[in-house]
Scaffold this motif. Structure first.
Motif, PDB file in Angstrom:
ATOM      1  N   ASP A 104      65.556  63.821  50.258  1.00 51.01           N
ATOM      2  CA  ASP A 104      66.116  65.119  50.639  1.00 51.01           C
ATOM      3  C   ASP A 104      66.828  65.829  49.488  1.00 51.01           C
ATOM      4  OD1 ASP A 104      65.188  64.642  53.195  1.00 51.01           O
ATOM      5  OD2 ASP A 104      67.102  63.824  53.882  1.00 51.01           O
TER       6      ASP A 104
ATOM      7  N   PHE B  60      76.952  66.718  46.603  1.00 47.40           N
ATOM      8  CA  PHE B  60      76.355  66.543  47.921  1.00 47.40           C
ATOM      9  C   PHE B  60      77.089  65.472  48.715  1.00 47.40           C
ATOM     10  CE2 PHE B  60      71.976  67.748  46.009  1.00 47.40           C
ATOM     11  CZ  PHE B  60      72.339  69.077  46.001  1.00 47.40           C
TER      12      PHE B  60
ATOM     13  N   ILE C 133      76.346  71.290  52.821  1.00 44.61           N
ATOM     14  CA  ILE C 133      75.653  70.321  51.965  1.00 44.61           C
ATOM     15  C   ILE C 133      76.611  69.445  51.174  1.00 44.61           C
ATOM     16  CG2 ILE C 133      73.539  71.704  51.835  1.00 44.61           C
ATOM     17  CD1 ILE C 133      74.293  72.471  48.967  1.00 44.61           C
ATOM     18  N   THR C 134      77.860  69.869  51.024  1.00 46.18           N
ATOM     19  CA  THR C 134      78.825  69.067  50.268  1.00 46.18           C
ATOM     20  C   THR C 134      79.816  68.320  51.165  1.00 46.18           C
ATOM     21  OG1 THR C 134      80.439  70.860  50.056  1.00 46.18           O
ATOM     22  CG2 THR C 134      78.746  70.676  48.313  1.00 46.18           C
TER      23      THR C 134
ATOM     24  N   THR D 140      72.574  62.543  51.874  1.00 41.38           N
ATOM     25  CA  THR D 140      71.777  62.565  50.661  1.00 41.38           C
ATOM     26  C   THR D 140      70.809  61.392  50.621  1.00 41.38           C
ATOM     27  OG1 THR D 140      73.675  63.548  49.549  1.00 41.38           O
ATOM     28  CG2 THR D 140      71.889  62.832  48.150  1.00 41.38           C
TER      29      THR D 140
ATOM     30  N   ILE E 247      68.646  74.443  48.174  1.00 42.54           N
ATOM     31  CA  ILE E 247      69.663  75.153  48.955  1.00 42.54           C
ATOM     32  C   ILE E 247      70.865  75.475  48.077  1.00 42.54           C
ATOM     33  CG2 ILE E 247      71.316  74.907  50.857  1.00 42.54           C
ATOM     34  CD1 ILE E 247      69.121  73.273  52.315  1.00 42.54           C
ATOM     35  N   GLY E 248      71.266  74.530  47.240  1.00 38.28           N
ATOM     36  CA  GLY E 248      72.389  74.763  46.329  1.00 38.28           C
ATOM     37  C   GLY E 248      72.110  75.876  45.328  1.00 38.28           C
TER      38      GLY E 248
ATOM     39  N   LEU F 186      68.107  69.790  49.096  1.00 42.08           N
ATOM     40  CA  LEU F 186      69.519  70.127  48.903  1.00 42.08           C
ATOM     41  C   LEU F 186      69.733  70.871  47.585  1.00 42.08           C
ATOM     42  CD1 LEU F 186      71.155  66.826  50.188  1.00 42.08           C
ATOM     43  CD2 LEU F 186      70.988  69.018  51.385  1.00 42.08           C
TER      44      LEU F 186
END
Length: 180
Positions: free
Chosen positions: A134, A125, A91-92, A130, A141-142, A138
């Motif tokens: 979304d 992100f 994600i990052t 991004t 999830i984080g 995210l």
């Protein structure tokens, strides 16, 4: 989600609990349909009474649970920690790796700092994934990643809980997309 389900199965299989012990990107392959496959079980260990805790295990330090590094005891919660490092990397689009000065760039610490300062991980992100719609997914999830990388293994969810939460996120994200 496929990797989470595979690890959850390994951790709660009818034939006994198996710890992978080396969850990192090179051990997660994708097939022609982009379905993840967990591989390289040479380091995995079954939880048995006869297990010799003095066995040496080769680890990728930046994916390894600090509690495993300190005590050398491989548990299912070590796999949870390592799995979440990979998710943070996705994600990052940043790696938890060593920098040019051989200092560990700990993605967990960087993400936690960003989250603590803004009550959001959005600053970390990947800008190419991004889309405004979304960000909520995210963020969720984080938040799950933060839970899975807590230093006390007893504070972390099990892989079964992680897989279940992934399923819930997938369903809620699917509904959000349909509502657009």
């Amino acid at each position: 989600m496929g990797t989470a389900k595979a690890l959850a199965y390994m951790h709660s299989s009818d034939s006994g609990c198996i710890r992978h012990g080396s969850i990192n990107p090179s051990n997660i392959l994708v097939d022609h349909n982009f379905m993840p496959k967990v591989s390289r079980f040479s380091l995995s260990r079954a939880l048995t009474i006869e297990y010799d805790y003095d066995d040496s295990v080769v680890v990728h330090m930046h994916y390894s649970d600090p509690t495993f590094i300190q005590c050398g005891l491989l548990t299912v919660k070590n796999d949870v920690y390592s799995f979440r490092i990979i998710l943070l990397e996705l994600i990052t689009r940043k790696l938890s790796t060593y920098d040019e000065d051989c200092q560990l760039t700990d993605l967990v610490i960087l993400y936690n700092k960003a989250y603590d300062s803004d009550n959001s991980g959005a600053a970390m992100f990947d800008k190419y994934i991004t889309a405004a719609e979304d960000v909520i997914l995210l963020e969720d999830i984080g938040k799950l990643a933060i839970e899975c990388t807590k230093l006390g293994p007893d504070l972390r969810p099990t892989m079964k809980e992680v897989a279940e939460r992934h399923e819930i996120l997938k369903i809620s994200w699917g509904k959000a997309i349909q509502g657009r």
